[in-house]
Design an enzyme around this catalytic site. Structure first.
Site, PDB file in Angstrom:
ATOM      1  N   LEU A  41      59.519  52.470  65.549  1.00  0.00           N
ATOM      2  CA  LEU A  41      58.086  52.334  65.296  1.00  0.00           C
ATOM      3  C   LEU A  41      57.336  53.574  65.774  1.00  0.00           C
ATOM      4  CD1 LEU A  41      56.204  50.063  64.108  1.00  0.00           C
ATOM      5  CD2 LEU A  41      55.593  49.561  66.477  1.00  0.00           C
ATOM      6  N   GLY A  42      57.674  54.711  65.140  1.00  0.00           N
ATOM      7  CA  GLY A  42      56.939  55.939  65.405  1.00  0.00           C
ATOM      8  C   GLY A  42      55.753  56.049  64.462  1.00  0.00           C
ATOM      9  N   ARG A  43      55.341  57.276  64.198  1.00  0.00           N
ATOM     10  CA  ARG A  43      54.177  57.477  63.314  1.00  0.00           C
ATOM     11  C   ARG A  43      54.427  56.897  61.928  1.00  0.00           C
ATOM     12  NH1 ARG A  43      54.000  62.517  66.393  1.00  0.00           N
ATOM     13  NH2 ARG A  43      55.754  63.167  65.125  1.00  0.00           N
ATOM     14  N   ILE A  44      55.609  57.201  61.370  1.00  0.00           N
ATOM     15  CA  ILE A  44      55.929  56.692  60.039  1.00  0.00           C
ATOM     16  C   ILE A  44      56.104  55.176  60.083  1.00  0.00           C
ATOM     17  CG2 ILE A  44      57.618  56.719  58.161  1.00  0.00           C
ATOM     18  CD1 ILE A  44      58.173  59.661  58.881  1.00  0.00           C
ATOM     19  N   GLY A  73      64.977  56.421  57.026  1.00  0.00           N
ATOM     20  CA  GLY A  73      65.093  57.283  58.192  1.00  0.00           C
ATOM     21  C   GLY A  73      66.174  58.328  58.004  1.00  0.00           C
ATOM     22  N   ARG A  74      67.369  58.018  58.493  1.00  0.00           N
ATOM     23  CA  ARG A  74      68.529  58.884  58.319  1.00  0.00           C
ATOM     24  C   ARG A  74      69.719  58.037  57.879  1.00  0.00           C
ATOM     25  NH1 ARG A  74      65.999  62.730  57.612  1.00  0.00           N
ATOM     26  NH2 ARG A  74      65.998  64.723  58.728  1.00  0.00           N
ATOM     27  N   ASP A  76      66.873  55.350  50.650  1.00  0.00           N
ATOM     28  CA  ASP A  76      66.391  56.679  50.268  1.00  0.00           C
ATOM     29  C   ASP A  76      67.219  57.764  50.949  1.00  0.00           C
ATOM     30  OD1 ASP A  76      64.548  58.515  48.991  1.00  0.00           O
ATOM     31  OD2 ASP A  76      63.603  58.814  50.952  1.00  0.00           O
ATOM     32  N   GLU A 117      74.692  63.011  52.111  1.00  0.00           N
ATOM     33  CA  GLU A 117      73.835  63.472  51.010  1.00  0.00           C
ATOM     34  C   GLU A 117      74.247  64.872  50.546  1.00  0.00           C
ATOM     35  OE1 GLU A 117      69.754  63.340  52.225  1.00  0.00           O
ATOM     36  OE2 GLU A 117      69.852  61.247  52.812  1.00  0.00           O
ATOM     37  N   HIS A 125      66.502  60.626  48.257  1.00  0.00           N
ATOM     38  CA  HIS A 125      65.786  61.191  49.409  1.00  0.00           C
ATOM     39  C   HIS A 125      64.458  61.831  48.981  1.00  0.00           C
ATOM     40  CE1 HIS A 125      66.467  62.881  53.724  1.00  0.00           C
ATOM     41  NE2 HIS A 125      65.201  62.547  53.523  1.00  0.00           N
ATOM     42  N   VAL A 126      63.586  60.998  48.441  1.00  0.00           N
ATOM     43  CA  VAL A 126      62.297  61.474  47.914  1.00  0.00           C
ATOM     44  C   VAL A 126      61.122  60.990  48.761  1.00  0.00           C
ATOM     45  CG1 VAL A 126      63.118  61.711  45.545  1.00  0.00           C
ATOM     46  CG2 VAL A 126      62.168  59.509  46.298  1.00  0.00           C
TER      47      VAL A 126
END
Length: 322
Positions: A151-154, A230-231, A255, A260, A278-279
């Protein structure tokens, strides 16, 4: 005084032009023999505009005796060993903040696509199947509870959007956050057991590798939805593929991926999964803002100002001189 800045790989013209205008830019990819060129210029390089997925570790940093700053494109920096950079006295910057809303928008689109099967229904129409019968009824966001991992900025931007959709939000992270009204679960397993949609916004790296594993997916349940913006390394991809095949969970929206741009064929062949290349931040507006932040970090630093967005491992002002 002229400052020599290295660019390791091709990147967007805005960054190339901005760095070239302000500094003496060395484009490593244009050299006939990049290895020989790097050996030639490394002793004079003071800044690096990091391109591609160049790994910044001890071997990389030891080549640059005068290096002071690395400006990396993107909010994630798991390709950078921050502790080693700090040991070398090198400031590392990234590009957070300017992409939060774009990634959150993409995440909500991915959620809607996965839960309501929107890409599948469009393919159904294009195949002419609607002429014969309506597309089958789908799942819904109504009555769902979303758990956010990271729960960071994004993550907060995603949470605000989910609330607007009437979805209850809770979260897991290293510790509860002050001033946050969402329910906090101290372990990821507890979070998964209490939600039916898990939204991963966690960064990559050794600490988060395969946090979402077979056990977590089973805890999410048969109506569960996994979303990852995220990753890719945060999710055990093999376990996810098996969970989708076995209907341990309902669906997934991804995503990001472990290797990748190579995506497992098993995922590509599945109908109960939605895949984006990854868009998350890939709009002209947002990528321009990210690129400008790369340039501004370098310009501000060499003008004697504080870099705008240093990573936590290499804080400003420096803890130690090089």
């Amino acid at each position: 005084m002229t400052v020599d800045v290295l660019m390791t790989a091709p990147t967007m013209p805005l960054i190339v032009d901005g760095v070239d205008k302000a500094f003496r830019l060395h484009k490593l990819w244009e050299a006939k023999d990049p290895k020989a060129k790097l050996a030639e210029i490394a002793p004079i390089i003071r800044g690096i505009a990091l391109g591609g997925h160049t790994r910044v570790d001890e071997a990389f940093l030891s080549q640059f005796p005068k290096l002071e700053i690395i400006a990396s494109m993107g909010v994630g920096y798991d390709h950078v060993d921050g502790a080693v950079a700090e040991k070398h006295g090198v400031i590392v910057t990234h590009t957070p903040g300017v992409l939060d809303e774009e990634v959150a928008d993409t995440c909500l689109g991915l959620i809607l696509c996965a839960v309501r099967e929107l890409p599948q229904s469009e393919r159904y129409l294009r195949a002419g199947k609607w002429l014969n019968k309506n597309y089958p009824l789908t799942s819904t966001l109504r009555g769902r509870t979303a758990g956010i991992l990271g729960l960071g900025r994004i993550g907060k931007a995603i949470a605000r959007r989910l609330e607007a959709f009437g979805v209850e939000v809770c979260y897991h992270g290293r510790r509860p956050q002050p001033g946050v009204g969402y329910v906090y679960y101290p372990t990821l397993k507890e979070l998964a057991e209490n939600v039916d949609m898990l939204v991963c916004v966690a960064p990559g790296g050794a600490e988060t590798k395969h946090l979402v594993n077979k056990d977590i997916l089973e805890s999410l349940g048969r109506d569960g939805v996994l979303i990852n913006v995220g990753r890719g390394s945060v999710v055990d991809e093999k376990a996810l593929i098996q969970a989708l095949m076995d209907k341990t969970i309902l669906t997934a929206g991804l995503d990001v991926f472990e290797d990748e741009p190579r995506v497992p064929q098993e995922l590509i062949d599945m109908e109960n999964v939605v895949l984006f290349p990854h868009v998350g931040s890939a709009s002209v507006h947002t990528r321009n803002a990210m690129g400008q932040l790369v340039v501004d970090n370098l310009i501000d630093y060499f003008a004697g100002k504080a870099p705008r967005t240093p990573i936590p491992e290499t804080p400003w002002p420096r803890k130690r001189a090089k």
